[in-house]
Scaffold this motif. Sequence first.
Motif, PDB file in Angstrom:
ATOM      1  N   THR A   1       0.856  -1.183   0.000  1.00 50.06           N
ATOM      2  CA  THR A   1       0.000   0.000   0.000  1.00 50.06           C
ATOM      3  C   THR A   1       0.888   1.226   0.000  1.00 50.06           C
ATOM      4  O   THR A   1       1.874   1.276   0.744  1.00 50.06           O
ATOM      5  CB  THR A   1      -0.890   0.026   1.250  1.00 50.06           C
ATOM      6  OG1 THR A   1      -1.669  -1.167   1.294  1.00 50.06           O
ATOM      7  CG2 THR A   1      -1.800   1.229   1.244  1.00 50.06           C
TER       8      THR A   1
ATOM      9  N   TRP B   1      -4.982   5.282   9.280  1.00 52.65           N
ATOM     10  CA  TRP B   1      -4.704   4.697   7.970  1.00 52.65           C
ATOM     11  C   TRP B   1      -5.162   3.252   8.069  1.00 52.65           C
ATOM     12  O   TRP B   1      -4.533   2.445   8.769  1.00 52.65           O
ATOM     13  CB  TRP B   1      -3.222   4.775   7.662  1.00 52.65           C
ATOM     14  CG  TRP B   1      -2.798   4.233   6.322  1.00 52.65           C
ATOM     15  CD1 TRP B   1      -3.545   3.535   5.421  1.00 52.65           C
ATOM     16  CD2 TRP B   1      -1.494   4.347   5.748  1.00 52.65           C
ATOM     17  NE1 TRP B   1      -2.803   3.210   4.318  1.00 52.65           N
ATOM     18  CE2 TRP B   1      -1.533   3.693   4.496  1.00 52.65           C
ATOM     19  CE3 TRP B   1      -0.314   4.914   6.154  1.00 52.65           C
ATOM     20  CZ2 TRP B   1      -0.427   3.610   3.666  1.00 52.65           C
ATOM     21  CZ3 TRP B   1       0.777   4.825   5.326  1.00 52.65           C
ATOM     22  CH2 TRP B   1       0.722   4.190   4.095  1.00 52.65           C
TER      23      TRP B   1
ATOM     24  N   ARG C   1       0.753   5.379   0.407  1.00 58.51           N
ATOM     25  CA  ARG C   1      -0.037   6.560   0.756  1.00 58.51           C
ATOM     26  C   ARG C   1       0.690   7.766   0.197  1.00 58.51           C
ATOM     27  O   ARG C   1       1.809   8.063   0.593  1.00 58.51           O
ATOM     28  CB  ARG C   1      -0.204   6.674   2.265  1.00 58.51           C
ATOM     29  CG  ARG C   1      -1.107   7.819   2.632  1.00 58.51           C
ATOM     30  CD  ARG C   1      -1.703   7.622   3.976  1.00 58.51           C
ATOM     31  NE  ARG C   1      -2.620   8.702   4.284  1.00 58.51           N
ATOM     32  CZ  ARG C   1      -3.193   8.845   5.445  1.00 58.51           C
ATOM     33  NH1 ARG C   1      -2.947   7.984   6.400  1.00 58.51           N
ATOM     34  NH2 ARG C   1      -4.004   9.841   5.657  1.00 58.51           N
ATOM     35  N   ARG C   2       0.056   8.450  -0.707  1.00 57.52           N
ATOM     36  CA  ARG C   2       0.658   9.611  -1.360  1.00 57.52           C
ATOM     37  C   ARG C   2       0.649  10.822  -0.442  1.00 57.52           C
ATOM     38  O   ARG C   2      -0.172  10.917   0.464  1.00 57.52           O
ATOM     39  CB  ARG C   2      -0.101   9.942  -2.655  1.00 57.52           C
ATOM     40  CG  ARG C   2      -0.170   8.785  -3.634  1.00 57.52           C
ATOM     41  CD  ARG C   2       1.180   8.491  -4.223  1.00 57.52           C
ATOM     42  NE  ARG C   2       1.082   7.330  -5.119  1.00 57.52           N
ATOM     43  CZ  ARG C   2       2.113   6.647  -5.518  1.00 57.52           C
ATOM     44  NH1 ARG C   2       3.329   6.972  -5.138  1.00 57.52           N
ATOM     45  NH2 ARG C   2       1.964   5.623  -6.324  1.00 57.52           N
TER      46      ARG C   2
ATOM     47  N   GLU D   1      -0.205  13.942  -1.137  1.00 62.57           N
ATOM     48  CA  GLU D   1      -1.427  14.710  -1.334  1.00 62.57           C
ATOM     49  C   GLU D   1      -1.350  16.093  -0.688  1.00 62.57           C
ATOM     50  O   GLU D   1      -2.072  16.391   0.261  1.00 62.57           O
ATOM     51  CB  GLU D   1      -2.642  13.948  -0.804  1.00 62.57           C
ATOM     52  CG  GLU D   1      -2.874  12.622  -1.491  1.00 62.57           C
ATOM     53  CD  GLU D   1      -4.034  11.841  -0.914  1.00 62.57           C
ATOM     54  OE1 GLU D   1      -4.658  12.278   0.061  1.00 62.57           O
ATOM     55  OE2 GLU D   1      -4.318  10.763  -1.459  1.00 62.57           O
TER      56      GLU D   1
END
Length: 122
Positions: A2, A25, A4-5, A7
């Motif tokens: 996984t 998360w 997670r950017r 952003e």
Amino acid sequence: MTIRRREPENLVRAHGLDLRLLHPWPGLDTPFRGAWCVLRPGDVTEAHAHHEREMFIALSGRAEVVCGDGRYELAAGDIALMRAGVEHHIVNGHREDFSYYAIWWGPEMAAEFLAGRPEAAS
């Protein structure tokens, strides 16, 4: 796996800087908490102390960590470790953003993680 950017459009303003919490998360159970933080030019974080230890991992730019009577420069690639109970804040007196990950942990988080209740430490 996984990912997670970062952003950057989802950063929120809090404590004198822009940040995005690592938790919650879904599926990430850890005995620590963390946040991606961006300190804009001229920003100063709120002075505070807490019972957890804290680590700053500098990603880009530079800033000064003010801790007690000391002032320590932190630049991209540096890592700073803060003991529990020490009042501190970060100052960006430069012309570029200072981006870093803050990670904090303590005995209560570890105990809750080991007991299988990581959400209780959020």
